[in-house]
Design a protein around this motif. Structure first.
Motif, mmCIF file in Angstrom:
data_model
loop_
_atom_site.group_PDB
_atom_site.id
_atom_site.type_symbol
_atom_site.label_atom_id
_atom_site.label_comp_id
_atom_site.label_asym_id
_atom_site.label_seq_id
_atom_site.Cartn_x
_atom_site.Cartn_y
_atom_site.Cartn_z
ATOM 1 N N GLY A 52 0.784 -1.231 0.000
ATOM 2 C CA GLY A 52 0.000 0.000 0.000
ATOM 3 C C GLY A 52 0.811 1.273 0.000
ATOM 4 N N ASP A 53 2.055 1.218 -0.499
ATOM 5 C CA ASP A 53 2.900 2.406 -0.404
ATOM 6 C C ASP A 53 2.702 3.431 -1.507
ATOM 7 O OD1 ASP A 53 4.181 1.102 -2.472
ATOM 8 O OD2 ASP A 53 6.152 1.088 -1.537
ATOM 9 N N GLY A 54 1.940 3.105 -2.561
ATOM 10 C CA GLY A 54 1.728 4.086 -3.624
ATOM 11 C C GLY A 54 1.049 3.489 -4.822
ATOM 12 N N GLN A 55 1.146 4.206 -5.936
ATOM 13 C CA GLN A 55 0.447 3.808 -7.144
ATOM 14 C C GLN A 55 1.274 4.198 -8.364
ATOM 15 O OE1 GLN A 55 -3.009 2.542 -6.664
ATOM 16 N NE2 GLN A 55 -2.355 1.649 -8.566
ATOM 17 N N VAL A 56 1.112 3.420 -9.448
ATOM 18 C CA VAL A 56 1.783 3.676 -10.722
ATOM 19 C C VAL A 56 0.718 3.789 -11.801
ATOM 20 C CG1 VAL A 56 3.359 2.740 -12.469
ATOM 21 C CG2 VAL A 56 3.839 2.375 -10.041
ATOM 22 N N TRP A 57 0.911 4.758 -12.698
ATOM 23 C CA TRP A 57 0.068 4.914 -13.885
ATOM 24 C C TRP A 57 0.973 4.904 -15.103
ATOM 25 C CZ3 TRP A 57 -0.707 7.239 -9.312
ATOM 26 C CH2 TRP A 57 -1.989 7.173 -8.757
ATOM 27 N N LEU A 58 0.500 4.292 -16.186
ATOM 28 C CA LEU A 58 1.234 4.230 -17.445
ATOM 29 C C LEU A 58 0.445 4.957 -18.528
ATOM 30 C CD1 LEU A 58 2.195 0.443 -17.352
ATOM 31 C CD2 LEU A 58 3.544 2.390 -16.517
ATOM 32 N N THR A 59 1.132 5.259 -19.624
ATOM 33 C CA THR A 59 0.479 5.854 -20.785
ATOM 34 C C THR A 59 0.699 4.956 -21.991
ATOM 35 O OG1 THR A 59 2.396 7.079 -21.574
ATOM 36 C CG2 THR A 59 1.018 8.171 -19.906
ATOM 37 N N ALA A 60 -0.102 5.148 -23.002
ATOM 38 C CA ALA A 60 0.024 4.362 -24.228
ATOM 39 C C ALA A 60 1.314 4.682 -24.978
ATOM 40 C CB ALA A 60 -1.177 4.605 -25.134
ATOM 41 N N ASP A 61 1.890 5.876 -24.750
ATOM 42 C CA ASP A 61 3.094 6.276 -25.484
ATOM 43 C C ASP A 61 4.404 6.051 -24.722
ATOM 44 O OD1 ASP A 61 2.914 8.364 -23.655
ATOM 45 O OD2 ASP A 61 2.468 9.893 -25.162
ATOM 46 N N GLY A 62 4.357 5.311 -23.619
ATOM 47 C CA GLY A 62 5.581 4.912 -22.941
ATOM 48 C C GLY A 62 5.996 5.721 -21.731
ATOM 49 N N ALA A 63 5.152 6.605 -21.240
ATOM 50 C CA ALA A 63 5.465 7.374 -20.033
ATOM 51 C C ALA A 63 4.909 6.657 -18.806
ATOM 52 C CB ALA A 63 4.883 8.779 -20.125
ATOM 53 N N SER A 64 5.395 7.044 -17.646
ATOM 54 C CA SER A 64 4.863 6.505 -16.398
ATOM 55 C C SER A 64 4.898 7.576 -15.315
ATOM 56 C CB SER A 64 5.655 5.273 -15.938
ATOM 57 O OG SER A 64 6.981 5.619 -15.635
ATOM 58 N N LEU A 65 4.040 7.396 -14.329
ATOM 59 C CA LEU A 65 3.970 8.290 -13.181
ATOM 60 C C LEU A 65 3.869 7.432 -11.933
ATOM 61 C CD1 LEU A 65 2.103 11.520 -12.685
ATOM 62 C CD2 LEU A 65 1.505 9.652 -11.172
ATOM 63 N N ILE A 66 4.660 7.775 -10.929
ATOM 64 C CA ILE A 66 4.622 7.082 -9.637
ATOM 65 C C ILE A 66 4.339 8.120 -8.566
ATOM 66 C CG2 ILE A 66 5.946 5.782 -7.919
ATOM 67 C CD1 ILE A 66 7.733 4.830 -10.288
ATOM 68 N N CYS A 67 3.415 7.811 -7.681
ATOM 69 C CA CYS A 67 3.133 8.642 -6.517
ATOM 70 C C CYS A 67 3.150 7.696 -5.319
ATOM 71 C CB CYS A 67 1.779 9.330 -6.670
ATOM 72 S SG CYS A 67 1.421 10.526 -5.370
ATOM 73 N N SER A 68 4.102 7.904 -4.400
ATOM 74 C CA SER A 68 4.278 6.923 -3.326
ATOM 75 C C SER A 68 4.874 7.543 -2.074
ATOM 76 C CB SER A 68 5.185 5.784 -3.809
ATOM 77 O OG SER A 68 6.484 6.277 -4.050
ATOM 78 N N GLY A 69 4.971 6.713 -1.060
ATOM 79 C CA GLY A 69 5.618 7.092 0.184
ATOM 80 C C GLY A 69 6.403 5.916 0.735
ATOM 81 N N ILE A 70 7.429 6.223 1.504
ATOM 82 C CA ILE A 70 8.203 5.200 2.205
ATOM 83 C C ILE A 70 8.570 5.727 3.583
ATOM 84 C CG2 ILE A 70 9.194 4.084 0.162
ATOM 85 C CD1 ILE A 70 11.803 5.671 0.715
#
Length: 157
Positions: A52-70
């Protein structure tokens, strides 16, 4: 006033990128990490990890976004984080920009052939909150306008 100007900058960046961009605010339940981004760009939400430390989102064109905590179990500091990353000799990893403040750090560069931009907040609650965007260099003109606003939306409770 700062929060309003950050939001206006975010909306302006989104409008410049997509006529129908929709801002979405993610809140991580475990660490209270918050980030806002256009969910019509980052459309492919990945399954949340078991911890449960965060989330990842991807795009169709090869990008990614991570929003998390540790948990900051090593009492890492912003300057220490930047110094360690700049000293890394990992193949395919190059820091081209870095900056650290009292409770934050920013890195940008190349990793595995992609541009990355990462912002970390070092909370007084013992949590490091992170937002990171990775994208192919060929899409620099698409993602560069979004990165600052997404990174600027990072916050904790």
């Amino acid at each position: 006033m700062q929060r309003r100007s950050s939001f206006l900058a975010f909306v302006t960046a989104i409008a410049a990128t997509s006529a129908v961009a929709a801002p979405f605010t993610y809140v991580n339940e475990r660490f209270g990490t918050v980030c806002t981004f256009p969910d019509d760009v980052f459309t492919d939400r990945q399954p949340e990890p078991d911890n449960g430390d965060g989330q990842v989102w991807l795009t169709a064109d090869g990008a990614s976004l991570i929003c998390s905590g540790i948990l900051n179990i090593d009492d890492e500091t912003p300057k220490g984080f930047v110094a360690a990353e700049k000293a890394s000799d990992e193949a395919g990893y190059k820091i081209t920009y870095s900056k650290a403040g009292r409770n934050w750090a920013v890195l940008s560069g190349l990793k595995d052939g992609k541009i990355f931009y990462e912002r970390r907040l070092f909370g007084g609650d013992g949590v490091i909150r992170t937002v990171r965007v990775d994208y192919p260099p060929t899409l620099k003109s698409k993602y560069d306008p979004l990165v600052g606003a997404i990174a600027g939306s990072l916050k904790g409770p």
